[in-house]
Design a protein around this motif. Sequence first.
Motif, short mmCIF file in Angstrom:
data_model
loop_
_atom_site.label_atom_id
_atom_site.label_comp_id
_atom_site.label_asym_id
_atom_site.label_seq_id
_atom_site.Cartn_x
_atom_site.Cartn_y
_atom_site.Cartn_z
N ALA A 29 0.84 -1.19 0.00
CA ALA A 29 0.02 0.02 -0.04
C ALA A 29 0.82 1.34 0.08
N LEU A 30 0.10 2.50 -0.01
CA LEU A 30 0.80 3.64 0.18
C LEU A 30 1.46 3.67 1.74
N PRO A 31 2.62 4.39 1.82
CA PRO A 31 3.02 4.85 3.14
C PRO A 31 1.97 5.48 4.19
N THR A 32 1.89 5.37 5.26
CA THR A 32 0.83 6.01 6.03
C THR A 32 1.25 7.38 6.65
N ASP A 33 0.52 8.21 7.23
CA ASP A 33 1.19 9.27 7.91
C ASP A 33 1.62 10.30 6.87
N THR A 34 1.04 10.01 5.44
CA THR A 34 1.23 10.92 4.53
C THR A 34 0.02 11.48 3.71
N THR A 35 -0.12 12.52 3.21
CA THR A 35 -1.20 12.87 2.07
C THR A 35 -0.68 13.02 0.82
N PHE A 36 -1.26 12.18 -0.01
CA PHE A 36 -0.63 12.15 -1.41
C PHE A 36 -1.79 13.02 -2.29
N VAL A 37 -1.31 13.44 -3.51
CA VAL A 37 -2.00 14.46 -4.18
C VAL A 37 -2.02 13.68 -5.70
N PRO A 38 -3.14 12.74 -6.07
CA PRO A 38 -3.07 11.98 -7.18
C PRO A 38 -3.52 12.81 -8.21
N THR A 39 -2.99 12.62 -9.61
CA THR A 39 -3.18 13.16 -10.75
C THR A 39 -4.87 13.24 -11.03
N ARG A 40 -5.34 12.17 -10.80
CA ARG A 40 -6.84 11.85 -10.72
C ARG A 40 -7.45 11.02 -9.78
N LYS A 41 -8.51 11.24 -9.02
CA LYS A 41 -9.05 10.50 -8.13
C LYS A 41 -9.66 9.33 -8.81
N LEU A 42 -8.96 8.19 -8.84
CA LEU A 42 -9.23 6.94 -9.62
C LEU A 42 -9.92 5.90 -8.85
N PRO A 43 -10.44 4.73 -9.14
CA PRO A 43 -10.89 3.58 -8.39
C PRO A 43 -9.72 2.84 -7.89
N ILE A 44 -9.63 2.45 -6.52
CA ILE A 44 -8.44 1.85 -6.19
C ILE A 44 -8.96 0.73 -5.13
N ALA A 47 -2.64 0.44 13.29
CA ALA A 47 -1.96 0.75 12.14
C ALA A 47 -2.55 0.39 10.73
N VAL A 48 -3.73 -0.67 10.85
CA VAL A 48 -4.37 -1.19 9.56
C VAL A 48 -5.37 0.10 9.24
N GLU A 49 -6.01 0.63 10.39
CA GLU A 49 -6.86 1.79 10.06
C GLU A 49 -6.22 2.70 9.26
N LYS A 50 -4.92 3.09 9.84
CA LYS A 50 -4.15 4.22 9.16
C LYS A 50 -3.72 3.91 7.60
N ILE A 51 -3.64 2.75 7.34
CA ILE A 51 -3.60 2.25 5.81
C ILE A 51 -4.87 2.85 4.93
N ASN A 89 -6.82 5.11 6.09
CA ASN A 89 -6.89 6.50 6.21
C ASN A 89 -6.16 7.21 5.19
N THR A 90 -4.85 6.61 4.99
CA THR A 90 -4.03 7.49 3.99
C THR A 90 -4.71 7.60 2.53
N ILE A 91 -5.52 6.35 2.29
CA ILE A 91 -6.11 6.26 0.87
C ILE A 91 -7.35 7.30 0.93
N THR A 92 -8.18 7.28 1.94
CA THR A 92 -9.43 7.96 1.98
C THR A 92 -8.93 9.73 2.09
N ARG A 93 -7.89 9.65 2.61
CA ARG A 93 -7.39 11.23 2.97
C ARG A 93 -6.74 11.82 1.68
N SER A 94 -6.13 10.76 0.95
CA SER A 94 -5.47 11.36 -0.30
C SER A 94 -6.67 11.55 -1.54
#
Length: 319
Positions: free
Chosen positions: A191-206, A240-244, A246-251
């Motif tokens: 998955a993506l690293p946690t505790d980071t907010t990413f900015v996707p080019t497009r908000k696609l299905p994941i 820690a699993v919820e953080k994983i 949350n990283t996606i929902t936040r980003s």
Amino acid sequence: MKPILFCACIVLGIISMFRSCIDDDDEGTTVVNFGKNRFTTILEEDTREYYVHVPKSYNAIDALPVVFMLHGSGGSGERFYNISGWKDVGEAQNILTVFPSAAQYPCVLDDGIQKRRAEKWNCYGLELCNGETPQDDVKFLTQIIDELKHRYMIDEKRIYIAGFSNGGEMAARTAIELSDKIAAVVACAGALPTDTTFVPTRKLPILLQAGNSDAKLMAQLETTTPLPMDFDELFTQFAAVEKIANTITRSFALDSVYTVGGTSNTFIYADYKNDFGSSDNVFRFMLVKGLGHSYPNGKNHPLMGAEVHWNWMKDYRLP
């Protein structure tokens, strides 16, 4: 009537030619090889390889969807061509399936352990020894897409990426950096690293998939028992699993409230959506019962991952 018959013959001849040939370069055409194909490409003076499975129903006229399958650490495109199950789904569903190989590095750090001669994708957080420079795998995958457009009739709005472990981490990276080219992404055991907010080019299905008996994940969570097959219980026990999630929902600007589905005897999932009604901006967190650290192929686990993942991603398209 003869001129009409003659014209019809010309048309049929052209169709036949397109069924058996594709444009390769300015020097002519090349015959399509159904089944397994190995290609190489030059990336920053290094030779990289990828495998393509062309289904027998390919006719060089109808544009096909494309699925990339990214292997895990120490693997290869050819190995996942053979064991992932994607070439079989591609054959049955008329999909062009692609299996790239990661770059090989003299030395890498894997969970803090130094390993020699390892194949690794340049996901977020890749650590190399001795100041090695990682290859640009986003550029590599983009280059393959461009070459596929040249070699085959592909549906550019239906290109998908799936990955396992380190390949799952790379797939998650493409959800951020290649989301203008990819219709949907499946990341398994990575998955993506946690505790980071990413900015996707497009908000696609994941879709993010984990096994509840994945020993690598369990070790990270410091537990010796399989994870509970209930998301409320899972998130309560393992922050820690919820953080994983949350990283996606936040980003991806998704609502933190989820709806659940599936069955605890096979797999369960939590679906996250957005507040503004975009049907393509979705995230599915999937937990598979009894799955260890492997990509399920119907042999190493009853679940045929490629079939399940294709059924989820196939209806998504680039806008």
